[in-house]
Design a protein around this motif. Structure first.
Motif, short mmCIF file in Angstrom:
data_model
loop_
_atom_site.label_atom_id
_atom_site.label_comp_id
_atom_site.label_asym_id
_atom_site.label_seq_id
_atom_site.Cartn_x
_atom_site.Cartn_y
_atom_site.Cartn_z
N THR A 49 0.80 -1.16 0.04
CA THR A 49 0.00 -0.01 -0.09
C THR A 49 0.91 1.44 0.13
OG1 THR A 49 -0.12 0.47 2.42
CG2 THR A 49 -1.57 -1.19 1.33
N THR A 50 0.45 2.25 -0.67
CA THR A 50 0.79 3.66 -0.65
C THR A 50 -0.33 4.71 -0.87
OG1 THR A 50 2.72 4.95 -1.66
CG2 THR A 50 1.34 3.66 -3.04
N GLY A 51 0.21 5.81 -1.01
CA GLY A 51 -0.78 7.01 -1.02
C GLY A 51 -0.65 8.30 -0.88
N THR A 52 -1.66 9.27 -0.30
CA THR A 52 -1.34 10.37 -0.18
C THR A 52 -2.02 10.89 1.25
OG1 THR A 52 -2.84 11.01 -1.86
CG2 THR A 52 -0.85 11.36 -2.41
N ASP A 53 -1.33 11.89 2.02
CA ASP A 53 -2.04 12.29 3.19
C ASP A 53 -2.56 13.76 3.00
OD1 ASP A 53 -2.17 13.13 5.73
OD2 ASP A 53 0.17 12.84 6.36
N GLU A 54 -3.78 13.84 2.91
CA GLU A 54 -4.15 15.00 2.23
C GLU A 54 -4.85 16.09 3.21
OE1 GLU A 54 -6.51 13.77 -1.08
OE2 GLU A 54 -4.99 12.37 -1.70
N HIS A 55 -4.95 15.69 4.47
CA HIS A 55 -5.62 16.59 5.43
C HIS A 55 -4.59 17.44 6.08
CE1 HIS A 55 -9.20 13.82 5.31
NE2 HIS A 55 -9.61 14.82 4.83
N GLY A 56 -4.98 18.50 7.05
CA GLY A 56 -4.23 19.17 7.81
C GLY A 56 -3.99 20.86 7.26
N LEU A 57 -3.32 21.44 8.27
CA LEU A 57 -3.01 23.01 7.98
C LEU A 57 -2.20 22.97 6.89
CD1 LEU A 57 -2.30 24.82 11.43
CD2 LEU A 57 -4.30 25.15 9.43
N ALA A 78 -2.31 14.41 -5.86
CA ALA A 78 -2.42 13.04 -5.78
C ALA A 78 -2.26 12.43 -7.20
CB ALA A 78 -3.58 12.62 -5.10
N ALA A 79 -2.56 13.02 -8.10
CA ALA A 79 -2.54 12.37 -9.44
C ALA A 79 -0.69 12.24 -9.79
CB ALA A 79 -2.90 13.18 -10.45
N ARG A 97 -6.15 7.29 -0.60
CA ARG A 97 -6.09 8.85 -0.25
C ARG A 97 -6.82 9.31 1.23
NH1 ARG A 97 -7.88 11.93 -5.46
NH2 ARG A 97 -7.31 13.69 -4.04
N THR A 98 -6.40 9.88 1.99
CA THR A 98 -7.06 10.09 3.40
C THR A 98 -8.21 10.89 3.11
OG1 THR A 98 -5.62 12.14 3.68
CG2 THR A 98 -4.91 10.08 4.63
N THR A 99 -8.71 11.32 1.92
CA THR A 99 -10.11 12.15 1.79
C THR A 99 -10.88 10.88 1.10
OG1 THR A 99 -9.12 12.75 -0.26
CG2 THR A 99 -9.13 14.61 1.32
N GLU A 100 -10.38 9.83 1.02
CA GLU A 100 -11.58 8.90 0.52
C GLU A 100 -12.53 8.46 1.96
OE1 GLU A 100 -8.94 6.83 -3.11
OE2 GLU A 100 -8.24 6.17 -1.22
N PRO A 101 -13.74 8.00 1.45
CA PRO A 101 -14.73 7.81 2.44
C PRO A 101 -14.40 6.61 3.50
CG PRO A 101 -15.68 7.82 0.08
CD PRO A 101 -14.31 8.04 0.07
N ASP A 102 -13.88 5.50 2.69
CA ASP A 102 -13.61 4.23 3.66
C ASP A 102 -12.39 4.71 4.66
OD1 ASP A 102 -11.38 4.13 1.80
OD2 ASP A 102 -11.29 2.09 1.65
N ASP A 237 -5.06 10.70 11.89
CA ASP A 237 -5.74 10.39 10.72
C ASP A 237 -4.82 9.50 9.64
OD1 ASP A 237 -6.34 10.76 8.16
OD2 ASP A 237 -6.97 12.71 8.42
N ALA A 238 -3.57 10.25 9.48
CA ALA A 238 -2.73 9.59 8.47
C ALA A 238 -2.33 8.25 9.07
CB ALA A 238 -1.50 10.58 8.50
N LEU A 239 -1.84 8.02 10.05
CA LEU A 239 -1.22 6.70 10.49
C LEU A 239 -2.39 5.68 10.14
CD1 LEU A 239 0.58 7.71 13.45
CD2 LEU A 239 1.53 6.75 11.46
N THR A 240 -3.72 6.08 10.47
CA THR A 240 -4.72 5.06 10.37
C THR A 240 -4.89 4.52 8.87
OG1 THR A 240 -5.87 5.98 12.21
CG2 THR A 240 -7.18 4.59 10.90
N ASN A 241 -4.34 5.37 7.88
CA ASN A 241 -4.65 4.73 6.69
C ASN A 241 -4.05 3.13 6.44
OD1 ASN A 241 -1.88 3.96 4.50
ND2 ASN A 241 -1.28 5.40 6.25
N TYR A 242 -3.18 2.69 7.32
CA TYR A 242 -2.46 1.55 7.29
C TYR A 242 -3.61 0.43 7.56
CZ TYR A 242 1.81 4.20 7.30
OH TYR A 242 2.83 4.82 7.10
N LEU A 243 -4.59 0.97 8.38
CA LEU A 243 -5.63 -0.11 8.59
C LEU A 243 -6.59 0.03 7.64
CD1 LEU A 243 -6.20 0.99 12.77
CD2 LEU A 243 -4.98 -0.98 11.53
N THR A 244 -6.97 1.16 7.19
CA THR A 244 -8.01 1.36 5.75
C THR A 244 -7.67 0.36 4.94
OG1 THR A 244 -8.04 3.70 6.66
CG2 THR A 244 -8.98 2.92 4.41
#
Ligand code: ME8
Length: 530
Positions: A49-57, A78-79, A97-102, A237-244
């Protein structure tokens, strides 16, 4: 590797979308890709798995600066990370992507679990916050510059004093359990120097950490379930991506097949989050901890840290277009050692690729498959090996085992060094026996004494030298498949190794019957390697 799960789960960090990818991001992705390819080569199920961290200031501000709607800005950057994966032939199974619903569902679920387990409480929080690093820092971790600005000692990024009501996580309760985990799993953090660093930090004591920010200060974030005034801290939020990615919490049967992760590949800059916060969150949520957190060092450019502000960022696109993918993959994995920062230097890339991939491996392919010095282009069957041949056969088999250990540590520099050592020895053996000279002698005497002992011995020497070389080439190409997939595939195609035999199972001397012996029997000629 997987004690509970049945799948080898391998992750990269999910990258911030505040800026486009650079060589460092490619490096982490290639490490994870090579590992994934290795376990697939061993025919084990893999989730990469890989991806993007999209939330935050940080992202919110970058979008404002670019004068674009935040969601659109995230889509665009992200693209560009997805394009980097495509260009680097990074074969992930999920790009999250951390902006995804799941993902939002997974973050809400872990938050509720931490609240239910009494690890989250509402409190007053006053500390320095570093937006660039998205982290709170203590007084000890900051310093005042000559111009009066306060900065992080570690990253030199500016910090600001924040005082607000925050939800906090009881990290202070986790010192004992974390030390126990480290004691029981000395391989959990790699390399060992990072393990020691993490242990020392935990031993110094842990304070509770803020895991939310007031919504009025940060809107581009997942809201705290049941409290509209707060946003969840970007790192939780970001670390939880691994569980998602393992389908937590919607498909727990599937989750159990791929969690815990076998390898989290990260840069040394984010070790604290992965080796202290993340295991603490997981322990508090009563979830199993990852097997290995592998922190690699950083790339510098001509000795200076790569940074956008210095204008010395090397982009994956530029470097792959200039040198070709396998050269870049080879160099990054060969030189990007775990412990020390590596310097990216184009001359060194050329030198490594030329002296090792081209001269050592490529040349042996050509030498070992040339038909010019074989009588009638035929190679007699190999066998009747001498002691020195047996030693090389042992080295071939031993290299496969050694390389397995290096991959699974993982240490790609050692993988390459082991393969190169084998190739040097085989090249040396080839030069020592001079089969081209022997072939000439053979041609000269063959007519006078067609069946003498001398002729048989000469034929045997040629056959054994070539067969040993071919086997070393076949094995090296197989073992390098995860690092230079296209180059290795080209060599294996050339040696007529079928796709079904390109697995670890076939990494043994004489295990398959390809090379000049098989080809001579079937009268198929080798085409010189070009
Ligand atoms: O930290 N050399 O994202 P990020 C080698 N979103 N690797 C480098 C590098 C360099 N010079 N620069 C960056 C974040 N990297 C968070 C991660 S994970 C749950 C959240 C690589 O975009 C390296 O892997 O700042 C580093 O840890 C990562 O990119 C940081 O990427």
């Amino acid at each position: 590797m997987h004690l509970f799960s049945t799948t080898t789960t391998i992750t990269t960090p999910i990258f911030y979308v505040n800026a486009s990818p650079h060589l460092g991001h490619l490096h982490s992705s290639l490490m994870a890709d090579a590992l994934g390819r290795w376990f697939r080569f061993k025919q084990e199920p893999v989730l990469f798995t890989t991806g993007t961290d999209e939330h935050g200031l940080k992202v919110q501000q970058a979008a404002e600066k670019a004068d674009k709607p935040t969601a659109q800005f995230c889509d665009e950057v992200a693209a560009s990370f997805q394009a980097m994966c495509k260009q680097g032939d990074v074969q992930f199974d999920r790009f999250v992507r951390t902006t995804e619903p799941d993902h939002a569902v997974a973050v809400a679920a872990i938050w509720k679990t931490l609240v239910d387990n009494d690890f989250i409480y509402l409190g007053e929080h006053e500390a320095y916050y570093c937006i660039s690093d998205e982290t709170f820092l203590t007084e000890m971790q900051i310093e005042k510059r000559d111009d009066g600005t306060m900065v992080s000692k570690e990253s030199s990024h500016p910090v600001e004093l924040v005082k607000e009501e925050n939800y906090k996580f009881r990290l202070s309760k986790m010192q004992g359990p974390l030390l126990e985990w480290l004691d029981e799993h000395p391989e959990a953090v790699q390399p060992p120097s990072r393990y020691n660093e993490v242990r020392a930090t935990i031993e110094r004591g842990l304070r509770d950490v803020s895991v939310s920010r007031l919504r009025e200060n940060i809107q581009w974030a997942i809201p705290v379930p049941g409290d509209a005034n707060h946003s969840i801290y970007v790192w939780l939020d970001a670390l939880t991506n691994y569980l998602t990615c393992c389908k937590y919490p919607t498909d727990m049967a599937h989750f159990k097949t791929c969690w815990p992760a076998s390898y989290h590949i990260v840069g040394k800059d984010i070790l604290k989050f992965h080796a202290i916060y993340w295991p603490a969150f997981l322990l508090a949520a009563k979830l199993p901890l990852p097997h290995k957190i592998v922190a690699h060092a950083h790339w510098t450019v001509n000795g200076v840290k790569m940074s956008k502000s210095l204008g010395n960022v090397v982009t994956p696109d530029a470097i792959i277009s200039k040198f070709g993918l396998d050269s870049v993959r080879y160099f990054l994995l060969r030189e990007g050692v775990l412990t020390d920062d590596g310097d990216f230097n184009e001359d060194m890339l050329k030198e490594r690729v030329n002296s090792e991939l081209a001269d050592t491996l490529g040349n042996l392919v050509i030498r070992a498959t040339t038909l010019a010095f074989l009588p009638q282009g035929q190679l007699p069957a190999a066998g009747n090996y001498k002691q020195s041949d047996m030693e090389l056969i042992h080295l071939i088999n031993e290299t496969a085992q050694t390389v397995q250990g290096h991959y699974e540590r993982p240490d790609f520099a050692l993988v390459v060094k082991s393969v190169m050592h084998l190739l040097y020895e085989i090249n040396r053996n080839f030069s020592k026996h001079e089969p081209w000279v022997v072939a000439k002698e053979l041609r000269a005497i063959a007519l006078e004494a067609p069946d003498s002992d001398d002729i048989r011995a000469k034929r045997e020497l040629i056959a054994n030298t070539l067969y040993l070389s071919i086997e070393a080439v076949r094995l090296s190409a197989l073992l390098l498949l995860p690092i230079v997939p296209a180059t290795s595939a080209r060599i294996l195609d050339y040696l007529n190794v079928p796709a079904t035999e390109r697995t670890f199972e076939y990494c043994r001397f004489g295990h398959s019957n390809y090379g000049p012996v098989a080809n001579a029997k079937s009268k198929t000629k080798f085409v010189p390697f070009q």
